[in-house]
Design a protein around this motif. Structure first.
Motif, PDB file in Angstrom:
ATOM      1  N   PRO A   1      -3.043   4.606 -13.444  1.00  0.00           N
ATOM      2  CA  PRO A   1      -3.943   4.084 -12.406  1.00  0.00           C
ATOM      3  C   PRO A   1      -5.397   4.484 -12.662  1.00  0.00           C
ATOM      4  O   PRO A   1      -5.676   5.616 -13.047  1.00  0.00           O
ATOM      5  CB  PRO A   1      -3.421   4.731 -11.121  1.00  0.00           C
ATOM      6  CG  PRO A   1      -2.025   5.151 -11.437  1.00  0.00           C
ATOM      7  CD  PRO A   1      -2.030   5.501 -12.897  1.00  0.00           C
TER       8      PRO A   1
ATOM      9  N   ARG B   1      -4.208   6.754  -5.578  1.00  0.00           N
ATOM     10  CA  ARG B   1      -3.984   6.531  -4.145  1.00  0.00           C
ATOM     11  C   ARG B   1      -2.737   7.303  -3.731  1.00  0.00           C
ATOM     12  O   ARG B   1      -1.791   7.451  -4.499  1.00  0.00           O
ATOM     13  CB  ARG B   1      -3.812   5.045  -3.831  1.00  0.00           C
ATOM     14  CG  ARG B   1      -2.590   4.412  -4.469  1.00  0.00           C
ATOM     15  CD  ARG B   1      -2.567   2.904  -4.270  1.00  0.00           C
ATOM     16  NE  ARG B   1      -1.401   2.326  -4.900  1.00  0.00           N
ATOM     17  CZ  ARG B   1      -0.240   2.106  -4.290  1.00  0.00           C
ATOM     18  NH1 ARG B   1      -0.125   2.414  -3.010  1.00  0.00           N
ATOM     19  NH2 ARG B   1       0.774   1.583  -4.932  1.00  0.00           N
TER      20      ARG B   1
ATOM     21  N   ASN C   1      -8.952   0.390  -2.827  1.00  0.00           N
ATOM     22  CA  ASN C   1      -7.622  -0.008  -3.277  1.00  0.00           C
ATOM     23  C   ASN C   1      -6.527   0.535  -2.364  1.00  0.00           C
ATOM     24  O   ASN C   1      -5.474  -0.086  -2.205  1.00  0.00           O
ATOM     25  CB  ASN C   1      -7.392   0.476  -4.708  1.00  0.00           C
ATOM     26  CG  ASN C   1      -6.091  -0.035  -5.296  1.00  0.00           C
ATOM     27  OD1 ASN C   1      -5.120   0.697  -5.428  1.00  0.00           O
ATOM     28  ND2 ASN C   1      -6.057  -1.323  -5.625  1.00  0.00           N
ATOM     29  N   SER C   2      -6.761   1.675  -1.736  1.00  0.00           N
ATOM     30  CA  SER C   2      -5.743   2.295  -0.879  1.00  0.00           C
ATOM     31  C   SER C   2      -5.458   1.492   0.378  1.00  0.00           C
ATOM     32  O   SER C   2      -4.418   1.673   1.024  1.00  0.00           O
ATOM     33  CB  SER C   2      -6.190   3.702  -0.485  1.00  0.00           C
ATOM     34  OG  SER C   2      -7.417   3.647   0.231  1.00  0.00           O
TER      35      SER C   2
ATOM     36  N   ASP D   1       0.809  -1.224   0.000  1.00  0.00           N
ATOM     37  CA  ASP D   1       0.000   0.000   0.000  1.00  0.00           C
ATOM     38  C   ASP D   1       0.842   1.274   0.000  1.00  0.00           C
ATOM     39  O   ASP D   1       0.368   2.331  -0.403  1.00  0.00           O
ATOM     40  CB  ASP D   1      -0.934   0.015   1.219  1.00  0.00           C
ATOM     41  CG  ASP D   1      -2.146  -0.891   1.026  1.00  0.00           C
ATOM     42  OD1 ASP D   1      -2.443  -1.238  -0.128  1.00  0.00           O
ATOM     43  OD2 ASP D   1      -2.772  -1.256   2.031  1.00  0.00           O
TER      44      ASP D   1
ATOM     45  N   GLU E   1      -5.877  -1.794  -9.097  1.00  0.00           N
ATOM     46  CA  GLU E   1      -5.462  -0.408  -9.325  1.00  0.00           C
ATOM     47  C   GLU E   1      -5.579   0.001 -10.787  1.00  0.00           C
ATOM     48  O   GLU E   1      -5.846   1.174 -11.089  1.00  0.00           O
ATOM     49  CB  GLU E   1      -4.013  -0.228  -8.853  1.00  0.00           C
ATOM     50  CG  GLU E   1      -3.508   1.193  -8.923  1.00  0.00           C
ATOM     51  CD  GLU E   1      -2.091   1.331  -8.388  1.00  0.00           C
ATOM     52  OE1 GLU E   1      -1.496   2.420  -8.554  1.00  0.00           O
ATOM     53  OE2 GLU E   1      -1.571   0.357  -7.810  1.00  0.00           O
TER      54      GLU E   1
ATOM     55  N   GLU F   1      -7.625   4.059 -10.207  1.00  0.00           N
ATOM     56  CA  GLU F   1      -7.984   4.613  -8.903  1.00  0.00           C
ATOM     57  C   GLU F   1      -6.730   5.201  -8.269  1.00  0.00           C
ATOM     58  O   GLU F   1      -5.791   4.485  -7.939  1.00  0.00           O
ATOM     59  CB  GLU F   1      -8.564   3.509  -8.006  1.00  0.00           C
ATOM     60  CG  GLU F   1      -9.083   4.010  -6.672  1.00  0.00           C
ATOM     61  CD  GLU F   1      -9.798   2.909  -5.903  1.00  0.00           C
ATOM     62  OE1 GLU F   1      -9.827   2.988  -4.656  1.00  0.00           O
ATOM     63  OE2 GLU F   1     -10.321   1.990  -6.543  1.00  0.00           O
TER      64      GLU F   1
END
Length: 431
Positions: free
Chosen positions: A216, A220, A363-364, A71, A132, A218
């Protein structure tokens, strides 16, 4: 496959799959050779059980740390670093093997541990990376393709592993349990030669991963804070979502039993209960991989009229049944069928489980929640390994009782999901 991939990331996903296949191919050969080497070459099945326990204990902490790395850092870079480290360890041990008559338990244990640790970060990172760079509507498809690609690689590696490790007798090799005449003799490979092949493939995977470019889906932010603070964020998230914690744990039970069998019990069972050799072990793994590949291709179609949670419950109960069947005197045909079903249920459960988690966990945070689930999985596996590696279970035909214990374990996961079934279905999706 191009019909569902985001245009910006098609090439990235192809390269990701290629790197995963290359490293997974030789890794599969290595992991079929090591348990058999301990149990039937060094004649140290209990020692391998102890090695398994030690490696599993260490991975208990490694799994937590791995989740924070996934992460916090660029997931492409995580892939590259793990490939480089694994390649160097394998290369070192492989080179030492050229100067000794036979690799002893210590260097083989080092390779087993290194491969195990790579596995514990590789797949959580693979799924996090896939989430991601994939649109939410395509989560189920991308997870299925990961399983298809991974298990197809495993099936091929098991077939090649059986040939490399056993060689041929009179030009005949065993493939999926059937004799195949190739017309020439093949010298069995030494274990250090298999390790060398695995090292080369890790370096090739490193080069393929280096070429990945992606956008990406999404965004993060990189996580800050201490390792403990980053891990605690994943733990706190699951405490705030107790049903997700329960589902993520209970749906892992089948996978826990699969690892215990694949990394420890299978060679003992084949040798002690079935009275067969390495070719049967390799053939069993081939059928397992074939079943897994079938699940990647068809599990969502098989359960298209059934929700994800119920599908996992059905497959968990199916695994329970085949484990009880393993306690009987069975033929090789039945044993191979069990491997096929076991592979289907294992991969099918993973596809359904990860699809559910992708739709419910951001996702984060998914790397750290995956680290928590992995830690629980490792703890459960440690308990089972400690129990089933006792002398009683590896003596004569007593290995069959191990399968009875695993059957009850798989049942307990299904029961937990049945108790909270309606609440799990009512969980709101984030996508």
């Amino acid at each position: 496959m191009h019909s569902f991939l985001n245009v910006k990331n098609q090439r990235a996903i192809y390269l990701l799959f290629a790197a995963n296949s290359v490293s997974g191919f030789a890794q599969g050969i290595t992991m079929i050779a090591i348990p058999w080497h301990f149990s039937n070459v060094l004649n140290l099945p209990s020692a391998f059980g102890n090695v398994n326990i030690i490696v599993t204990m260490i991975s208990l902490f490694w799994g937590l740390y791995a989740g924070t790395l996934i992460d916090r850092h660029n997931r492409k870079h995580v892939f590259m670093l793990t490939s480089a480290c694994a390649g160097l360890v394998l290369l070192s041990v492989a080179l030492s093997g050229y100067f000794t008559e036979q690799l002893s338990a210590l260097p083989v244990s080092i390779i087993f541990g290194a491969t195990f640790f790579v596995y514990n970060i590789h797949y959580p990172n693979l799924f996090a990376f896939a989430q991601e760079i994939t649109e939410p509507k395509d989560y189920g498809k991308i997870i299925s393709w990961i399983e298809i690609q991974g298990q197809m690689t495993t099936a091929i590696s098991m077939a090649v592993g059986a040939i490399l490790y056993k060689g041929s007798v009179g030009g005949v090799i065993s493939l999926f349990g059937f004799p195949v005449n190739v017309g020439f003799d093949l010298r069995p490979w030494e274990l250090h030669e298999i390790f060398m092949l695995n090292a080369v493939t890790y370096f090739l995977a490193l080069l393929l991963t280096w070429r990945i470019r992606y956008t990406p889906i999404e965004e993060r932010a990189g996580e800050s804070g201490t390792i403990f603070q980053r891990f605690k964020a994943g733990y706190d998230y699951l405490l705030q979502h107790p049903l997700m914690f329960l589902f993520g744990t209970a749906s892992f039970f089948v996978f826990v039993t699969i690892l215990v069998i694949g990394f420890y019990l299978a060679p003992i069972y084949i040798n002690n209960h079935l009275g067969k050799g390495a070719d049967v072990y390799a053939s069993y793994e081939m059928y397992f991989a074939l079943g897994s590949m079938m699940a990647g291709l068809a599990v969502r179609q098989v359960f298209r009229n059934i929700n994800t949670v119920l599908a996992i419950i059905i497959m968990s109960l199916s695994v329970m049944v085949i484990y009880f069947i393993c306690m009987l005197n069975i033929s090789l045909a039945v044993f191979y069928l069990i491997g096929l079903i076991q592979g289907f249920c294992n991969a099918g459960t993973r596809v359904m489980r990860m699809t559910y988690l992708f739709h419910h966990i951001p996702n984060s945070i998914i790397g750290r929640t995956g680290g928590v689930f992995m830690t629980i999985s490792v703890t459960l596996r440690l308990i089972l390994l400690f129990t089933l590696s006792r002398t009683f279970f590896v003596t004569d035909d007593n290995v069959i009782y191990s399968f009875g214990i695993l059957a009850l374990f798989a049942l307990s996961g299904a029961v937990l999901m049945m108790i909270y079934y309606k609440k799990l279905l009512a969980m709101p999706s984030r996508a």
